[in-house]
Design an enzyme around this catalytic site. Structure first.
Site, PDB file in Angstrom:
ATOM      1  N   ASP A  35       9.992   1.061  11.076  1.00  0.00           N
ATOM      2  CA  ASP A  35      10.036  -0.252  10.409  1.00  0.00           C
ATOM      3  C   ASP A  35      11.461  -0.513   9.919  1.00  0.00           C
ATOM      4  O   ASP A  35      11.973  -1.635   9.977  1.00  0.00           O
ATOM      5  CB  ASP A  35       9.111  -0.277   9.171  1.00  0.00           C
ATOM      6  CG  ASP A  35       7.653  -0.480   9.561  1.00  0.00           C
ATOM      7  OD1 ASP A  35       7.398  -0.924  10.688  1.00  0.00           O
ATOM      8  OD2 ASP A  35       6.775  -0.164   8.722  1.00  0.00           O
ATOM      9  N   LYS A  92       0.592   5.680   5.078  1.00  0.00           N
ATOM     10  CA  LYS A  92       2.023   5.933   5.304  1.00  0.00           C
ATOM     11  C   LYS A  92       2.606   6.982   4.344  1.00  0.00           C
ATOM     12  O   LYS A  92       3.605   7.615   4.664  1.00  0.00           O
ATOM     13  CB  LYS A  92       2.818   4.631   5.213  1.00  0.00           C
ATOM     14  CG  LYS A  92       2.604   3.713   6.415  1.00  0.00           C
ATOM     15  CD  LYS A  92       3.471   2.478   6.317  1.00  0.00           C
ATOM     16  CE  LYS A  92       3.257   1.575   7.515  1.00  0.00           C
ATOM     17  NZ  LYS A  92       4.153   0.432   7.533  1.00  0.00           N
ATOM     18  N   GLY A 133       4.852  -1.689   0.322  1.00  0.00           N
ATOM     19  CA  GLY A 133       5.336  -0.675   1.262  1.00  0.00           C
ATOM     20  C   GLY A 133       6.428  -1.194   2.188  1.00  0.00           C
ATOM     21  O   GLY A 133       7.450  -0.532   2.389  1.00  0.00           O
TER      22      GLY A 133
HETATM   23  P1  NAP Z   1       1.495  -3.886   0.508  1.00  0.00           P
HETATM   24  O1  NAP Z   1       2.160  -2.571   0.315  1.00  0.00           O
HETATM   25  O2  NAP Z   1       0.035  -4.005   0.254  1.00  0.00           O
HETATM   26  O3  NAP Z   1       2.285  -4.956  -0.397  1.00  0.00           O
HETATM   27  C1  NAP Z   1       1.804  -6.264  -0.521  1.00  0.00           C
HETATM   28  C2  NAP Z   1       2.854  -7.116  -1.225  1.00  0.00           C
HETATM   29  O4  NAP Z   1       2.374  -8.470  -1.161  1.00  0.00           O
HETATM   30  C3  NAP Z   1       3.041  -6.784  -2.704  1.00  0.00           C
HETATM   31  O5  NAP Z   1       4.367  -7.069  -3.071  1.00  0.00           O
HETATM   32  C4  NAP Z   1       2.073  -7.764  -3.388  1.00  0.00           C
HETATM   33  O6  NAP Z   1       2.422  -8.101  -4.701  1.00  0.00           O
HETATM   34  C5  NAP Z   1       2.279  -8.984  -2.502  1.00  0.00           C
HETATM   35  N1  NAP Z   1       1.182  -9.929  -2.575  1.00  0.00           N
HETATM   36  C6  NAP Z   1      -0.067  -9.769  -2.057  1.00  0.00           C
HETATM   37  N2  NAP Z   1      -0.808 -10.863  -2.304  1.00  0.00           N
HETATM   38  C7  NAP Z   1      -0.011 -11.730  -2.981  1.00  0.00           C
HETATM   39  C8  NAP Z   1      -0.200 -13.029  -3.530  1.00  0.00           C
HETATM   40  N3  NAP Z   1      -1.380 -13.649  -3.406  1.00  0.00           N
HETATM   41  N4  NAP Z   1       0.823 -13.631  -4.150  1.00  0.00           N
HETATM   42  C9  NAP Z   1       2.020 -13.004  -4.271  1.00  0.00           C
HETATM   43  N5  NAP Z   1       2.268 -11.770  -3.795  1.00  0.00           N
HETATM   44  C10 NAP Z   1       1.259 -11.139  -3.155  1.00  0.00           C
HETATM   45  O7  NAP Z   1       1.666  -4.409   2.023  1.00  0.00           O
HETATM   46  P2  NAP Z   1       2.895  -4.086   3.004  1.00  0.00           P
HETATM   47  O8  NAP Z   1       2.591  -2.875   3.817  1.00  0.00           O
HETATM   48  O9  NAP Z   1       4.153  -4.142   2.242  1.00  0.00           O
HETATM   49  O10 NAP Z   1       2.805  -5.312   4.030  1.00  0.00           O
HETATM   50  C11 NAP Z   1       3.138  -6.619   3.603  1.00  0.00           C
HETATM   51  C12 NAP Z   1       3.229  -7.561   4.795  1.00  0.00           C
HETATM   52  O11 NAP Z   1       4.263  -7.143   5.690  1.00  0.00           O
HETATM   53  C13 NAP Z   1       1.954  -7.589   5.632  1.00  0.00           C
HETATM   54  O12 NAP Z   1       1.702  -8.930   5.997  1.00  0.00           O
HETATM   55  C14 NAP Z   1       2.312  -6.776   6.863  1.00  0.00           C
HETATM   56  O13 NAP Z   1       1.576  -7.179   8.008  1.00  0.00           O
HETATM   57  C15 NAP Z   1       3.778  -7.102   7.023  1.00  0.00           C
HETATM   58  N6  NAP Z   1       4.503  -6.077   7.793  1.00  0.00           N
HETATM   59  C16 NAP Z   1       5.078  -6.477   8.957  1.00  0.00           C
HETATM   60  C17 NAP Z   1       5.783  -5.557   9.716  1.00  0.00           C
HETATM   61  C18 NAP Z   1       6.396  -6.018  11.013  1.00  0.00           C
HETATM   62  O14 NAP Z   1       6.744  -5.184  11.850  1.00  0.00           O
HETATM   63  N7  NAP Z   1       6.575  -7.306  11.211  1.00  0.00           N
HETATM   64  C19 NAP Z   1       5.922  -4.231   9.297  1.00  0.00           C
HETATM   65  C20 NAP Z   1       5.347  -3.862   8.077  1.00  0.00           C
HETATM   66  C21 NAP Z   1       4.638  -4.801   7.330  1.00  0.00           C
HETATM   67  P3  NAP Z   1       1.839  -7.268  -5.964  1.00  0.00           P
HETATM   68  O15 NAP Z   1       2.655  -6.016  -6.033  1.00  0.00           O
HETATM   69  O16 NAP Z   1       2.056  -8.173  -7.109  1.00  0.00           O
HETATM   70  O17 NAP Z   1       0.392  -7.003  -5.664  1.00  0.00           O
END
Ligand code: NAP
Length: 485
Positions: A319, A283, A346
């Site tokens: 998003d 992204k 993200g």
């Molecule tokens: P990302 O950039 O990898 O961020 C992951 C986040 O989750 C970080 O804040 C990370 O914390 C936290 N995290 C991961 N494992 C954890 C744990 N065991 N305990 C506590 N915190 C934890 O991922 P992202 O792109 O933001 O996506 C995150 C989620 O949103 C995914 O499930 C994705 O499928 C969903 N999403 C959904 C949509 C939709 O349209 N519904 C759109 C976008 C994303 P740290 O910084 O401490 O590692």
């Protein structure tokens, strides 16, 4: 043609596979090596049991098959079975025994000469295709791309070897999925499908036919897609492809596993690709290639939708809009004033910016507090540690943006001490499962719920509008949990 690889151990099982999948297939491959020894002897009768054309194949272990007797007995078996009324026979490129080839020619059975490479793409790919074709046989190259550059090499086959009319090109493994779906753009006369992924990367005939409509692709079809790594789990094709079909737009949306964004932009010119969705981890990496970006892409620093504008690529972030849409009336009439955002990755960037742009006060809590701090600084929000979630129970809105909870009941809950009440609005971004542990707790306390699957659908339909210029067909019932028959 969509070809179903028959994986039964008896002819009867293979016939029932054909019956079950007949609406989706044009041809079948009888894999004699998968039949029991007694059934192998009866296989010559198989073409009389179906109206579909049949490819006769007896695959050796080194080519991904299970036939382990001697080569002599394999070729003798093939020769006997050629008594049957098969349309094609697959004989590996290195087989020299003239009598098998001769018998196939006498019986006017088309000969496919196959090459299997489970490790790479042979450097002399084009030469071997031309050589086989010059003998009047059909070259079949089942090879393994390991990068976007390898995928480009396969898509170039048709441009380089347009004079070879009948050929079969298959990219195996996760990088090859796009080549299987876009087989017609490779100039391949068929694509192989199976019900239990007999070769790496094969998809089911039902998905190939009803979701991708791969056999309908022609030179006028506009290609769209999604790039990411991983990307094969994506539900987006189940939104975009039925949408295209719903407005009768000659287009296809395909998952591309991408290791290098730069290489993908080369492929995007070659095919060409008209627009694409972008998912983790690209992204940010797409930004330098975009000639135009929207205000929210600039703010968030990430782009999930790219479309071709006149002489440049334009980036947007759906998003952002997909998230904020159901909250707008509540933000505008002041029912939501304070939000607690769990996570600082993200997705959280889009969420926090959207809330801040509508005047909502935001506190960001994250496992890694440094990330919460840095996002809070640029968005003028508050931040705290994940363990202090309970201090923010007076928030109107709680948005869960971490990936913790994707495992459903078996997985964790990032704010397990937080007590929900009926006044809370609780927004979960995770879309599989629909109810995470946290959302289940919020439901039991009577909170108002917002689901990740609905956000996914909204951002997808906005992408559709960016791609096509048309609204998403309203009456369409999308099955995001696509269940195969
Ligand atoms: P990302 O950039 O990898 O961020 C992951 C986040 O989750 C970080 O804040 C990370 O914390 C936290 N995290 C991961 N494992 C954890 C744990 N065991 N305990 C506590 N915190 C934890 O991922 P992202 O792109 O933001 O996506 C995150 C989620 O949103 C995914 O499930 C994705 O499928 C969903 N999403 C959904 C949509 C939709 O349209 N519904 C759109 C976008 C994303 P740290 O910084 O401490 O590692």
């Amino acid at each position: 043609m969509i070809c179903l690889v028959l994986t039964g151990s008896t002819l009867e099982e293979d016939i029932s596979l054909i019956t079950k999948h007949s609406p989706y297939i044009d041809i079948v491959e009888l894999r004699v090596d998968l039949l029991s020894p007694e059934e192998q002897q009866k296989a010559a009768t198989f073409p009389t049991l179906t109206t579909l054309p049949v490819i006769l194949t007896c695959r050796r272990v080194i080519d991904g098959g299970t036939y382990s007797d001697s080569e002599k007995s394999r070729l003798a078996l093939l020769e006997t079975l050629l008594e049957g009324n098969f349309s094609y026979v697959d004989i590996e490129e290195d087989v020299k025994k003239a009598s098998v080839l001769q018998k196939a020619e006498e019986k006017k059975i088309h000969i496919i000469r196959s090459v299997h490479d489970f490790v790479s793409i042979p450097t002399d790919l084009y030469h071997r295709i031309t050589k086989i074709a010059s003998k009047g046989h059909i070259p079949k190259m089942a090879v393994t791309p390991h990068s976007m550059l390898d995928v480009i090499q396969l898509f170039r086959v048709e441009k380089e070897l347009v004079h070879v009319k009948n050929k079969i090109i298959v990219g195996m493994g996760p990088y090859g999925i796009a080549t299987r779906i876009l087989y017609k753009r490779l100039g391949s006369m068929l694509t192989y499908t199976s019900v239990n992924e007999i070769a790496p990367g094969q998809i089911s005939p039902q998905v190939m036919k009803t979701v991708y409509r791969a056999d309908k692709v022609n030179e006028r079809t506009h290609i769209y897609g999604i790039i990411g790594d991983p990307v094969l789990h994506t539900r987006s094709p189940y939104i975009q492809n039925p949408g295209f079909d719903g407005i009768k737009f000659n287009a296809i949306y395909v998952p591309f596993l991408v290791d290098s964004v730069r290489s993908f932009f080369v492929l995007a010119e070659l095919l060409p690709v008209y627009g694409f969705s972008v998912t983790v981890p690209h992204k940010q990496a797409v930004l330098p290639y975009l000639g135009k970006i929207t205000r929210e892409v600039k703010q968030i620093g990430s782009c999930n939708t790219v479309v071709r504008a006149k002489n440049l690529w334009k980036g947007t972030n759906t998003d952002y809009y997909g998230f904020i849409e159901p909250l707008l009336p509540l933000l505008q009439d002041g029912r939501i004033q304070h939000a607690l955002v769990v996570g600082a990755g993200g997705a959280a960037r889009a969420v926090v910016w959207a809330l801040r742009n509508y005047g909502c006060k935001v506190t960001i809590i994250n496992r890694d507090i440094r990330k919460a701090k840095s996002l809070a600084e640029v968005t003028m929000s508050n931040y705290d540690s994940l363990d202090n979630a309970k201090l923010y129970e007076s928030s109107d809105l709680i948005v869960q943006t971490t990936s913790l909870g994707m495992g459903g009941e078996r997985d964790g809950d990032p704010i397990k001490d937080f007590e929900f009440t009926p006044v809370h609005h609780v927004y979960e971004l995770i879309y599989t499962p629909k109810y995470t542990k946290m959302l289940q707790r919020a439901k039991e306390k009577g909170a108002t719920l917002y689901f990740g699957i609905d956000m996914l659908y909204r951002q997808g339909t906005l992408q559709f509008e960016n791609f096509t210029g048309y609204h998403y067909p309203k009456r369409l019932e999308i099955d995001l949990d696509f269940k195969e028959n």
